[in-house]
Design a protein around this motif. Sequence first.
Motif, PDB file in Angstrom:
ATOM      1  N   VAL A  38       0.812  -1.219   0.000  1.00 15.85           N
ATOM      2  CA  VAL A  38       0.000   0.000   0.000  1.00 15.85           C
ATOM      3  C   VAL A  38       0.847   1.270   0.000  1.00 15.85           C
ATOM      4  CG1 VAL A  38      -1.566   1.347   1.478  1.00 15.85           C
ATOM      5  CG2 VAL A  38      -2.057  -1.052   1.002  1.00 15.85           C
ATOM      6  N   ALA A  39       1.985   1.248   0.678  1.00 15.71           N
ATOM      7  CA  ALA A  39       2.801   2.457   0.822  1.00 15.71           C
ATOM      8  C   ALA A  39       3.131   3.133  -0.516  1.00 15.71           C
ATOM      9  CB  ALA A  39       4.077   2.139   1.600  1.00 15.71           C
ATOM     10  N   PRO A  40       3.606   2.406  -1.535  1.00 17.64           N
ATOM     11  CA  PRO A  40       3.903   3.081  -2.806  1.00 17.64           C
ATOM     12  C   PRO A  40       2.665   3.632  -3.500  1.00 17.64           C
ATOM     13  CG  PRO A  40       4.202   0.702  -3.007  1.00 17.64           C
ATOM     14  CD  PRO A  40       4.034   0.991  -1.564  1.00 17.64           C
ATOM     15  N   ILE A  41       1.508   3.019  -3.280  1.00 17.07           N
ATOM     16  CA  ILE A  41       0.264   3.536  -3.864  1.00 17.07           C
ATOM     17  C   ILE A  41      -0.055   4.902  -3.264  1.00 17.07           C
ATOM     18  CG2 ILE A  41      -2.226   3.171  -4.057  1.00 17.07           C
ATOM     19  CD1 ILE A  41      -1.667   0.157  -4.075  1.00 17.07           C
ATOM     20  N   LEU A  42       0.064   5.000  -1.951  1.00 18.02           N
ATOM     21  CA  LEU A  42      -0.192   6.274  -1.286  1.00 18.02           C
ATOM     22  C   LEU A  42       0.768   7.350  -1.771  1.00 18.02           C
ATOM     23  CD1 LEU A  42      -0.749   5.074   2.418  1.00 18.02           C
ATOM     24  CD2 LEU A  42      -2.434   5.331   0.599  1.00 18.02           C
ATOM     25  N   GLN A  43       2.029   6.980  -1.921  1.00 23.32           N
ATOM     26  CA  GLN A  43       3.036   7.955  -2.355  1.00 23.32           C
ATOM     27  C   GLN A  43       2.797   8.402  -3.794  1.00 23.32           C
ATOM     28  OE1 GLN A  43       5.142   9.491  -0.483  1.00 23.32           O
ATOM     29  NE2 GLN A  43       6.031  10.676  -2.174  1.00 23.32           N
ATOM     30  N   GLU A  44       2.408   7.460  -4.646  1.00 19.90           N
ATOM     31  CA  GLU A  44       2.131   7.809  -6.043  1.00 19.90           C
ATOM     32  C   GLU A  44       0.988   8.816  -6.145  1.00 19.90           C
ATOM     33  OE1 GLU A  44       3.019   6.511  -9.542  1.00 19.90           O
ATOM     34  OE2 GLU A  44       4.826   6.764  -8.329  1.00 19.90           O
ATOM     35  N   VAL A  45      -0.074   8.570  -5.397  1.00 21.20           N
ATOM     36  CA  VAL A  45      -1.218   9.484  -5.434  1.00 21.20           C
ATOM     37  C   VAL A  45      -0.822  10.836  -4.863  1.00 21.20           C
ATOM     38  CG1 VAL A  45      -3.548   9.916  -4.554  1.00 21.20           C
ATOM     39  CG2 VAL A  45      -2.905   7.630  -5.343  1.00 21.20           C
ATOM     40  N   ARG A  46      -0.024  10.813  -3.830  1.00 20.36           N
ATOM     41  CA  ARG A  46       0.385  12.074  -3.194  1.00 20.36           C
ATOM     42  C   ARG A  46       1.229  12.928  -4.128  1.00 20.36           C
ATOM     43  NH1 ARG A  46       2.396  12.278   3.119  1.00 20.36           N
ATOM     44  NH2 ARG A  46       1.898  14.488   3.458  1.00 20.36           N
ATOM     45  N   THR A  47       2.051  12.293  -4.942  1.00 20.53           N
ATOM     46  CA  THR A  47       2.955  13.047  -5.814  1.00 20.53           C
ATOM     47  C   THR A  47       2.409  13.262  -7.220  1.00 20.53           C
ATOM     48  OG1 THR A  47       4.127  10.991  -6.371  1.00 20.53           O
ATOM     49  CG2 THR A  47       5.000  12.305  -4.549  1.00 20.53           C
ATOM     50  N   ARG A  48       1.645  12.288  -7.744  1.00 22.12           N
ATOM     51  CA  ARG A  48       1.183  12.396  -9.130  1.00 22.12           C
ATOM     52  C   ARG A  48      -0.305  12.691  -9.256  1.00 22.12           C
ATOM     53  NH1 ARG A  48       1.487   7.528 -11.654  1.00 22.12           N
ATOM     54  NH2 ARG A  48       1.158   8.616 -13.631  1.00 22.12           N
ATOM     55  N   GLY A  49      -1.032  12.657  -8.149  1.00 18.90           N
ATOM     56  CA  GLY A  49      -2.412  13.086  -8.140  1.00 18.90           C
ATOM     57  C   GLY A  49      -3.333  12.322  -9.063  1.00 18.90           C
ATOM     58  N   THR A  50      -4.089  13.059  -9.873  1.00 23.80           N
ATOM     59  CA  THR A  50      -5.119  12.470 -10.725  1.00 23.80           C
ATOM     60  C   THR A  50      -4.543  11.464 -11.711  1.00 23.80           C
ATOM     61  OG1 THR A  50      -6.441  14.492 -10.522  1.00 23.80           O
ATOM     62  CG2 THR A  50      -6.968  13.009 -12.354  1.00 23.80           C
ATOM     63  N   ALA A  51      -3.370  11.752 -12.252  1.00 26.05           N
ATOM     64  CA  ALA A  51      -2.753  10.835 -13.214  1.00 26.05           C
ATOM     65  C   ALA A  51      -2.527   9.468 -12.564  1.00 26.05           C
ATOM     66  CB  ALA A  51      -1.432  11.413 -13.722  1.00 26.05           C
ATOM     67  N   ALA A  52      -2.071   9.462 -11.322  1.00 25.20           N
ATOM     68  CA  ALA A  52      -1.869   8.193 -10.615  1.00 25.20           C
ATOM     69  C   ALA A  52      -3.196   7.493 -10.375  1.00 25.20           C
ATOM     70  CB  ALA A  52      -1.157   8.446  -9.292  1.00 25.20           C
ATOM     71  N   MET A  53      -4.228   8.262 -10.062  1.00 28.81           N
ATOM     72  CA  MET A  53      -5.541   7.673  -9.833  1.00 28.81           C
ATOM     73  C   MET A  53      -6.043   6.954 -11.079  1.00 28.81           C
ATOM     74  SD  MET A  53      -6.335   8.190  -6.687  1.00 28.81           S
ATOM     75  CE  MET A  53      -8.019   7.605  -6.821  1.00 28.81           C
ATOM     76  N   ALA A 205      -6.141  15.388  -4.839  1.00 31.63           N
ATOM     77  CA  ALA A 205      -5.576  14.965  -6.121  1.00 31.63           C
ATOM     78  C   ALA A 205      -5.585  16.143  -7.084  1.00 31.63           C
ATOM     79  CB  ALA A 205      -6.375  13.801  -6.708  1.00 31.63           C
ATOM     80  N   ARG A 206      -4.416  16.424  -7.655  1.00 33.44           N
ATOM     81  CA  ARG A 206      -4.285  17.501  -8.626  1.00 33.44           C
ATOM     82  C   ARG A 206      -4.053  16.941 -10.026  1.00 33.44           C
ATOM     83  NH1 ARG A 206      -3.742  22.605  -6.673  1.00 33.44           N
ATOM     84  NH2 ARG A 206      -3.412  22.796  -4.404  1.00 33.44           N
ATOM     85  N   SER A 207      -4.514  17.684 -11.023  1.00 31.54           N
ATOM     86  CA  SER A 207      -4.265  17.317 -12.414  1.00 31.54           C
ATOM     87  C   SER A 207      -2.824  17.647 -12.764  1.00 31.54           C
ATOM     88  CB  SER A 207      -5.216  18.073 -13.334  1.00 31.54           C
ATOM     89  OG  SER A 207      -4.896  19.458 -13.328  1.00 31.54           O
ATOM     90  N   GLU A 208      -2.399  17.208 -13.933  1.00 38.84           N
ATOM     91  CA  GLU A 208      -1.032  17.510 -14.364  1.00 38.84           C
ATOM     92  C   GLU A 208      -0.840  19.004 -14.565  1.00 38.84           C
ATOM     93  OE1 GLU A 208      -0.604  15.050 -17.811  1.00 38.84           O
ATOM     94  OE2 GLU A 208       0.099  13.328 -16.631  1.00 38.84           O
ATOM     95  N   ALA A 209      -1.940  19.737 -14.779  1.00 42.34           N
ATOM     96  CA  ALA A 209      -1.872  21.196 -14.937  1.00 42.34           C
ATOM     97  C   ALA A 209      -1.868  21.911 -13.587  1.00 42.34           C
ATOM     98  CB  ALA A 209      -3.044  21.682 -15.780  1.00 42.34           C
ATOM     99  N   GLY A 210      -1.992  21.149 -12.514  1.00 40.98           N
ATOM    100  CA  GLY A 210      -1.953  21.742 -11.184  1.00 40.98           C
ATOM    101  C   GLY A 210      -3.303  22.093 -10.600  1.00 40.98           C
ATOM    102  N   GLU A 211      -4.383  21.782 -11.324  1.00 39.72           N
ATOM    103  CA  GLU A 211      -5.713  22.080 -10.815  1.00 39.72           C
ATOM    104  C   GLU A 211      -6.113  21.030  -9.773  1.00 39.72           C
ATOM    105  OE1 GLU A 211      -8.117  22.063 -14.272  1.00 39.72           O
ATOM    106  OE2 GLU A 211      -7.448  24.045 -14.964  1.00 39.72           O
ATOM    107  N   LEU A 212      -6.798  21.488  -8.733  1.00 37.36           N
ATOM    108  CA  LEU A 212      -7.190  20.593  -7.647  1.00 37.36           C
ATOM    109  C   LEU A 212      -8.480  19.871  -8.044  1.00 37.36           C
ATOM    110  CD1 LEU A 212      -6.346  19.688  -4.814  1.00 37.36           C
ATOM    111  CD2 LEU A 212      -7.749  21.532  -3.871  1.00 37.36           C
ATOM    112  N   ASP A 213      -8.347  18.647  -8.519  1.00 39.81           N
ATOM    113  CA  ASP A 213      -9.513  17.873  -8.960  1.00 39.81           C
ATOM    114  C   ASP A 213     -10.332  17.346  -7.787  1.00 39.81           C
ATOM    115  OD1 ASP A 213      -8.935  18.247 -11.630  1.00 39.81           O
ATOM    116  OD2 ASP A 213      -7.713  16.438 -11.785  1.00 39.81           O
TER     117      ASP A 213
END
Length: 441
Positions: A38-53, A205-213
Amino acid sequence: MLTLKDLRGTAVSSLTLSPDSELLPRAGTDITGTTDAVAPILQEVRTRGTAAMMDFAERFDGVRPSALRVPAEVLAEAAAALDPQIREALETAIARTREVHSAQLPAASVITPGPDARVTNRWVPMARVGLYVPGGQAVYPSSVVMNVVPAQVAGVESLVIASPPQKDSGGWPHPTILAAAHLLGVDEVYAAGGAQAIAMLAYGARSEAGELDCPPVSFITGPGNIFVATAKRAVQGAVGIDSEAGPTEIMVLADETAPAHLIAADLISQAEHDELAAAVLVTPSESLAQRVIEHVETRAAVTKHAERVRSSLTGSQSAVLVVDDLDAAIAVANAYGAEHLEIMTGDDARVAERITEAGAIFVGPYTPVSLGDYCAGSNHILPTGGAARYSSGLNVTAFMRSQQVVHYGREGLGMVSAHVRRLADEEGLPAHGDAVDARFG
């Protein structure tokens, strides 16, 4: 199918039987084993946001939603297409749940400990809450009701639902879940499941453009699988959580007067949830125990989810426990602390009064757990794994915070200033006393 354990002659009392006793059947689950996954999943979402989702949805759910948030028109269409009978059932569940939970609202109070002194105890709702609705082996619109209604009664203004995307629903959560959300007036729903959904709710979760989705929430509720439970433990502190829900469980406390066929039906009803679901009967009647086992074997063979039920009932977490007497049965029930405890005895009310440890108690032969799952008005999100010893089922106060508002005037402070001075000096914190004395200097 169900193992019979004869505990007669065993010292069984509230003092000698511990919650983790080997005499009690328990599921052998431990969420620490999934932490590394689970730990890497949490980190991916935290850093890559919507794209990771989106990537995780494609990886774990087999579908990539066209958007993270479900459009309003999709919610409305799901409600419009809902079977009228399902709609009526949901509306009944909503109304009864709202009525029961409205009675849980705590009242404010104002206390005057002395002249010119006032302390107000008030309850304040959380601002934004995330509600997780699972979508694995079954569809749970009832969990939408059980999460949303107490939060709405508490006065939470911003409610968010996350539920896994479904391949058969165009990448959106199941339409019945969407319809339930629409009926409840919740318009912020995300196609997100598993540990990644918990990360999204906790961190945003933010988009790649930085918008807070998806803005982050303050509190996360709702049951899920072991990965969801692991994620909830990991984000606790960044947000509040209701509990780390484990596999569902039922214990039936019954004597020789109980109808064996109803007990069997209720044990199977919980076993169909999950291979790890626990189904336990505790009784002083060996005759009843044998009859229940016979009914279980007959019913389990023809039920829809026969293999799942068989796995549950043959697991170490399920058993029939025969004890010396009703006192011993009550002691076992209190030590076990079941998520759901059914009572079927010759004196149900008296036995229910002696139960101190249970998530919810279902009294009498016409009060099955499945009633509580849907239309009793009570909440079905309950503590599991013995956590009923120290926690409660989901309720209105879970979404509220108790605050104390203190107002003392000059006279009120003056009456206790010497006491504050003495206690501050005793604790070696003289500046505390100085802060009071300064008001009279």
